[in-house]
Design a protein around this motif. Structure first.
Motif, PDB file in Angstrom:
ATOM      1  N   CYS A  88       2.025   0.211   1.512  1.00  0.00           N
ATOM      2  CA  CYS A  88       1.098   0.749   2.521  1.00  0.00           C
ATOM      3  C   CYS A  88       0.798   2.205   2.208  1.00  0.00           C
ATOM      4  O   CYS A  88       0.624   3.020   3.118  1.00  0.00           O
ATOM      5  CB  CYS A  88       1.712   0.653   3.905  1.00  0.00           C
ATOM      6  SG  CYS A  88       2.095  -1.022   4.396  1.00  0.00           S
TER       7      CYS A  88
ATOM      8  N   ILE B 127      -0.335   2.133   9.116  1.00  0.00           N
ATOM      9  CA  ILE B 127      -0.302   0.711   8.756  1.00  0.00           C
ATOM     10  C   ILE B 127       1.138   0.290   8.437  1.00  0.00           C
ATOM     11  O   ILE B 127       1.600  -0.759   8.895  1.00  0.00           O
ATOM     12  CB  ILE B 127      -1.223   0.432   7.541  1.00  0.00           C
ATOM     13  CG1 ILE B 127      -2.692   0.749   7.874  1.00  0.00           C
ATOM     14  CG2 ILE B 127      -1.064  -1.004   7.042  1.00  0.00           C
ATOM     15  CD1 ILE B 127      -3.525  -0.396   8.348  1.00  0.00           C
ATOM     16  N   GLY B 128       1.842   1.112   7.687  1.00  0.00           N
ATOM     17  CA  GLY B 128       3.230   0.805   7.347  1.00  0.00           C
ATOM     18  C   GLY B 128       4.093   0.651   8.593  1.00  0.00           C
ATOM     19  O   GLY B 128       4.883  -0.289   8.710  1.00  0.00           O
TER      20      GLY B 128
ATOM     21  N   PHE C 194      -1.158  -3.620   0.880  1.00  0.00           N
ATOM     22  CA  PHE C 194      -2.170  -3.266   1.875  1.00  0.00           C
ATOM     23  C   PHE C 194      -2.988  -2.040   1.481  1.00  0.00           C
ATOM     24  O   PHE C 194      -3.886  -1.649   2.227  1.00  0.00           O
ATOM     25  CB  PHE C 194      -1.525  -3.022   3.244  1.00  0.00           C
ATOM     26  CG  PHE C 194      -1.251  -4.288   3.997  1.00  0.00           C
ATOM     27  CD1 PHE C 194      -0.166  -5.079   3.669  1.00  0.00           C
ATOM     28  CD2 PHE C 194      -2.089  -4.703   5.011  1.00  0.00           C
ATOM     29  CE1 PHE C 194       0.083  -6.263   4.357  1.00  0.00           C
ATOM     30  CE2 PHE C 194      -1.851  -5.883   5.708  1.00  0.00           C
ATOM     31  CZ  PHE C 194      -0.766  -6.661   5.379  1.00  0.00           C
TER      32      PHE C 194
END
Lengths: 213, 213
Positions: free
Chosen positions: B151, B93-94, B175
């Motif tokens: 993240c 995700i990062g 997130f």
């Protein structure tokens, strides 16, 4: 029981669900609406009204059973089912969503990933071979897929949605930065990652505390 | 002009902004509230009330100037500024957020990415070397960073937020699948990707059309 629950309540249910999951992980088995109100930042009478919408499980002076309430919300949201999910678009966002373990925990099983880029088709993402979108039609005839996640560039989003719907897909989770439209009877959620970034920018500018909005 | 705009209006501004961007890309330069109402699925009088909150720019029987309205909304949201952004957590995700070009277009410039995993530190993500979170303190002293995107896995989210805030970060976009809390004066947006997936699951179950909720 009728499931006529207002859209605003439905939008709040995932928040209740997350909160109840957290209580469960802390081994808390009863919760009052006033305690929920403090911890969730919602009005206590709104919480009672929301939970009453689907029968509720609270007893005066006793509170709600965390387990029962969580189970009931899961049932309403359809989280007591298992879903097979495919990803369209094997870019970074698509790959990230494919590997997002939290979805798996809730019964969303991402089984395959597709792209139309010959450079990506055939490569491996998390142990799965990226498939050619040209194979979608026969693939969807064979497999029982419930949800498609669109992670294509903006310009391919609507045509991907049209294709998926024409092949019988009934639910689309769209991460492309444009809304996709679908015909009646097909569910869609258009995710706009940047919306919350813009609100963060506003809060930063106005020096508003996190929970201020 | 006072910027006391209600939270509900602020939450709708990104949606207006996106819509106006789309009009602009179609070279449309005037828009009426009734046309906006049809296309955005919002009540026309609510649109007029919303836009009046910050002065509005509509003229009876003439409509709004797309350019002026977009500019004004950008100003209110702080999108007329440029922001330096770092990512904490070099997982999928990062990495995806680091490479998300759409943020760049709006002035959010992701400059560096950090992780605490020795296996990730020093590797390259999109041309940037992953830095050790142990270097955050000196890094933030040197650089002018406005926003940090968290993240990390759930269990590192709050401690990452605490660290970032202690080093002077004023805005956190989170997130990780858990809410992080921050002290007054720090902005935070907790993103819950799964919320919209759960609503999609509900719509699928209830066979509700995309725009039905």
């Amino acid at each position: 029981m009728s499931e006529k629950i207002s859209p605003a309540v439905i939008r709040r249910l995932p928040k209740y669900y997350r909160y109840l999951e957290e209580l469960e992980s802390k081994k808390i088995d009863k919760i009052s609406s006033s305690q929920m109100s403090i911890e969730m930042g919602l009005n206590a009478s709104q919480i009672r009204r929301d939970l009453n919408c689907f029968g509720g499980f609270g007893q005066q002076g006793y509170g709600y059973s965390v387990e029962k309430l969580k189970k009931e919300i899961a049932r309403i949201l359809g989280l007591d089912q298992r879903y097979n999910v495919i990803v369209i678009g094997a870019g970074r966002i698509g790959q990230a969503l494919m590997g997002y373990k939290n979805f798996m925990l809730e019964g969303f099983n991402v089984v395959d990933i597709f792209d139309n880029d010959p450079a990506k088709v055939g490569t491996e993402v998390l142990g799965r071979e990226v498939m050619d979108v040209a194979r979608l039609s026969s693939y969807l005839e064979e497999k029982n897929i419930d949800i498609a996640i669109i992670c294509t560039p903006k310009e391919y989003a609507q045509q991907s949605a049209d294709l998926l719907v024409s092949f019988g897909i009934k639910a689309i989770w769209n991460f492309a930065p444009t809304d996709v439209a679908v015909r009646r009877g097909v569910a869609v959620e258009n995710v706009h990652l940047s919306d919350s970034l813009y609100v963060l920018s506003y809060k930063l500018k106005e020096k508003i505390k996190g929970t201020g909005i």
